[in-house]
Design a protein around this motif. Structure first.
Motif, PDB file in Angstrom:
ATOM      1  N   LEU A 128       0.829  -1.202   0.000  1.00 25.93           N
ATOM      2  CA  LEU A 128       0.000   0.000   0.000  1.00 25.93           C
ATOM      3  C   LEU A 128       0.865   1.254   0.000  1.00 25.93           C
ATOM      4  CD1 LEU A 128      -2.769   1.299   0.124  1.00 25.93           C
ATOM      5  CD2 LEU A 128      -2.698   1.079   2.622  1.00 25.93           C
ATOM      6  N   SER A 129       1.951   1.238   0.767  1.00 26.00           N
ATOM      7  CA  SER A 129       2.846   2.390   0.811  1.00 26.00           C
ATOM      8  C   SER A 129       3.471   2.657  -0.554  1.00 26.00           C
ATOM      9  CB  SER A 129       3.935   2.151   1.858  1.00 26.00           C
ATOM     10  OG  SER A 129       4.887   3.194   1.845  1.00 26.00           O
ATOM     11  N   ARG A 130       3.896   1.593  -1.232  1.00 29.71           N
ATOM     12  CA  ARG A 130       4.525   1.764  -2.544  1.00 29.71           C
ATOM     13  C   ARG A 130       3.519   2.237  -3.584  1.00 29.71           C
ATOM     14  NH1 ARG A 130       8.468  -3.594  -3.007  1.00 29.71           N
ATOM     15  NH2 ARG A 130       9.858  -3.039  -1.276  1.00 29.71           N
ATOM     16  N   PHE A 131       2.323   1.646  -3.570  1.00 35.93           N
ATOM     17  CA  PHE A 131       1.303   2.049  -4.532  1.00 35.93           C
ATOM     18  C   PHE A 131       0.878   3.496  -4.303  1.00 35.93           C
ATOM     19  CE2 PHE A 131      -0.197  -2.613  -4.961  1.00 35.93           C
ATOM     20  CZ  PHE A 131       0.833  -2.849  -5.857  1.00 35.93           C
ATOM     21  N   THR A 132       0.748   3.882  -3.043  1.00 32.24           N
ATOM     22  CA  THR A 132       0.342   5.252  -2.729  1.00 32.24           C
ATOM     23  C   THR A 132       1.399   6.250  -3.188  1.00 32.24           C
ATOM     24  OG1 THR A 132      -0.892   4.462  -0.797  1.00 32.24           O
ATOM     25  CG2 THR A 132      -0.355   6.805  -0.879  1.00 32.24           C
ATOM     26  N   GLU A 133       2.657   5.905  -2.981  1.00 34.46           N
ATOM     27  CA  GLU A 133       3.740   6.790  -3.419  1.00 34.46           C
ATOM     28  C   GLU A 133       3.729   6.960  -4.935  1.00 34.46           C
ATOM     29  OE1 GLU A 133       8.649   7.015  -3.207  1.00 34.46           O
ATOM     30  OE2 GLU A 133       7.541   5.434  -2.152  1.00 34.46           O
ATOM     31  N   ARG A 134       3.523   5.841  -5.645  1.00 31.33           N
ATOM     32  CA  ARG A 134       3.481   5.910  -7.104  1.00 31.33           C
ATOM     33  C   ARG A 134       2.259   6.684  -7.585  1.00 31.33           C
ATOM     34  NH1 ARG A 134       5.852   6.840 -11.649  1.00 31.33           N
ATOM     35  NH2 ARG A 134       5.022   5.664 -13.427  1.00 31.33           N
ATOM     36  N   ALA A 135       1.115   6.465  -6.938  1.00 26.64           N
ATOM     37  CA  ALA A 135      -0.101   7.176  -7.322  1.00 26.64           C
ATOM     38  C   ALA A 135       0.037   8.672  -7.091  1.00 26.64           C
ATOM     39  CB  ALA A 135      -1.291   6.627  -6.538  1.00 26.64           C
ATOM     40  N   ALA A 191      -9.285   9.552  -1.153  1.00 24.58           N
ATOM     41  CA  ALA A 191     -10.024   8.639  -2.026  1.00 24.58           C
ATOM     42  C   ALA A 191      -9.088   7.638  -2.689  1.00 24.58           C
ATOM     43  CB  ALA A 191     -10.786   9.434  -3.081  1.00 24.58           C
ATOM     44  N   VAL A 192      -7.932   8.113  -3.124  1.00 23.12           N
ATOM     45  CA  VAL A 192      -6.962   7.223  -3.770  1.00 23.12           C
ATOM     46  C   VAL A 192      -6.442   6.188  -2.775  1.00 23.12           C
ATOM     47  CG1 VAL A 192      -4.690   7.120  -4.863  1.00 23.12           C
ATOM     48  CG2 VAL A 192      -6.296   8.924  -5.493  1.00 23.12           C
ATOM     49  N   THR A 193      -6.115   6.621  -1.581  1.00 24.81           N
ATOM     50  CA  THR A 193      -5.599   5.699  -0.569  1.00 24.81           C
ATOM     51  C   THR A 193      -6.632   4.641  -0.204  1.00 24.81           C
ATOM     52  OG1 THR A 193      -4.182   7.449   0.331  1.00 24.81           O
ATOM     53  CG2 THR A 193      -4.609   5.539   1.734  1.00 24.81           C
ATOM     54  N   ALA A 194      -7.899   5.044  -0.083  1.00 26.12           N
ATOM     55  CA  ALA A 194      -8.960   4.090   0.257  1.00 26.12           C
ATOM     56  C   ALA A 194      -9.140   3.053  -0.846  1.00 26.12           C
ATOM     57  CB  ALA A 194     -10.264   4.839   0.506  1.00 26.12           C
ATOM     58  N   ALA A 195      -9.113   3.499  -2.106  1.00 29.68           N
ATOM     59  CA  ALA A 195      -9.272   2.571  -3.223  1.00 29.68           C
ATOM     60  C   ALA A 195      -8.100   1.594  -3.296  1.00 29.68           C
ATOM     61  CB  ALA A 195      -9.400   3.345  -4.529  1.00 29.68           C
ATOM     62  N   LEU A 196      -6.894   2.104  -3.093  1.00 31.93           N
ATOM     63  CA  LEU A 196      -5.719   1.237  -3.123  1.00 31.93           C
ATOM     64  C   LEU A 196      -5.736   0.238  -1.970  1.00 31.93           C
ATOM     65  CD1 LEU A 196      -2.904   3.789  -4.045  1.00 31.93           C
ATOM     66  CD2 LEU A 196      -3.853   1.993  -5.492  1.00 31.93           C
ATOM     67  N   ARG A 197      -6.159   0.680  -0.792  1.00 33.42           N
ATOM     68  CA  ARG A 197      -6.210  -0.224   0.360  1.00 33.42           C
ATOM     69  C   ARG A 197      -7.182  -1.372   0.099  1.00 33.42           C
ATOM     70  NH1 ARG A 197      -7.439   3.179   3.830  1.00 33.42           N
ATOM     71  NH2 ARG A 197      -5.394   3.519   4.802  1.00 33.42           N
ATOM     72  N   GLN A 198      -8.342  -1.060  -0.452  1.00 30.36           N
ATOM     73  CA  GLN A 198      -9.322  -2.099  -0.742  1.00 30.36           C
ATOM     74  C   GLN A 198      -8.792  -3.086  -1.780  1.00 30.36           C
ATOM     75  OE1 GLN A 198     -13.078  -0.602  -2.104  1.00 30.36           O
ATOM     76  NE2 GLN A 198     -13.990  -2.635  -2.345  1.00 30.36           N
ATOM     77  N   ALA A 199      -8.130  -2.575  -2.819  1.00 30.17           N
ATOM     78  CA  ALA A 199      -7.589  -3.452  -3.863  1.00 30.17           C
ATOM     79  C   ALA A 199      -6.507  -4.370  -3.313  1.00 30.17           C
ATOM     80  CB  ALA A 199      -7.040  -2.607  -5.012  1.00 30.17           C
ATOM     81  N   VAL A 200      -5.632  -3.836  -2.469  1.00 31.78           N
ATOM     82  CA  VAL A 200      -4.550  -4.643  -1.896  1.00 31.78           C
ATOM     83  C   VAL A 200      -5.109  -5.731  -0.990  1.00 31.78           C
ATOM     84  CG1 VAL A 200      -2.600  -4.588  -0.293  1.00 31.78           C
ATOM     85  CG2 VAL A 200      -2.772  -2.870  -2.097  1.00 31.78           C
TER      86      VAL A 200
END
Length: 204
Positions: free
Chosen positions: A59-66, A83-92
């Motif tokens: 999640l940390s890596r995806f959030t940084e890239r996003a 919103a981006v962090t919530a969507a990424l957390r759910q996907a992970v």
């Protein structure tokens, strides 16, 4: 000027150059290949990742890239960070949940295959049950489901099932099409062509 005989002349010895160090990366790869060659062919393979997977790390890596990607967007088209962090957390989390379920099913199949006095029939039933638990249905016959099968070989008016078809019941998608062989006459394990006219390489 007095000439010195050649036999009495002092010769200067060239300084020996230190042997250049080899390519450490190449040496390391050779050692790995040599070690792999020494492992017996029947030894179990072991997967040793350099870093263990974990939801917070991904999640940390995806959030940084996003965040880097969003910086290139116009301000009016940029979604909020929350919103981006919530969507990424759910996907992970969903990805990890799917992996855990898949690994658990693979373990069950391995235990089933290794059970003592296990017949091929009971093993097949156990695997089919595991597939059904995952929402995958197996069609052993083209009866009423001819669109799930294709004819791959042979000539004749009857069909023999070479491979069943697999359907994901959750999405309705065909995972793997079934295969049929044409036969010239009726026999055990064949299906009548009256159930549907088949064309080679197309759905029955």
């Amino acid at each position: 000027m007095k000439k010195v005989p050649r036999s009495q002349r002092k010769t200067t010895t060239a300084t020996k150059r230190a042997a250049p160090k080899g390519n450490n990366g190449l040496k390391h790869r050779r050692e790995k290949r040599r070690a792999a060659a020494d492992v017996p062919g029947d030894s179990p393979r072991t997967y040793r990742p350099e870093e263990l997977l974990s939801p917070p790390m991904l999640l940390s890596r995806f959030t940084e890239r996003a965040t880097d990607l969003m910086a290139a967007l116009p301000a009016e088209a940029r979604p909020t960070q929350a919103a981006v962090t919530a969507a990424l957390r759910q996907a992970v989390l969903e990805a990890f949940r799917s992996r855990e379920e898949y690994v658990a099913r693979m373990v069950e199949v391995d235990l089933l295959a290794g059970a003592p006095n296990q017949s091929a029939s009971s093993l097949r039933k156990g695997i089919r049950a595991a597939l059904l638990d995952q929402g995958v249905r197996c069609a052993d016959s083209p009866d009423g489901e001819s669109e799930l099968f294709v004819v791959v070989e042979g000539d004749g008016e009857t069909f023999e099932v070479l491979r069943p078809a697999y359907v994901d019941q959750a999405t309705g998608k065909l995972v793997l099409s079934g295969q049929l062989r044409r036969l010239p006459g009726a026999d055990g394990g064949v299906h009548s062509a009256a159930e549907g006219e088949a064309t080679r390489g197309e759905g029955v």
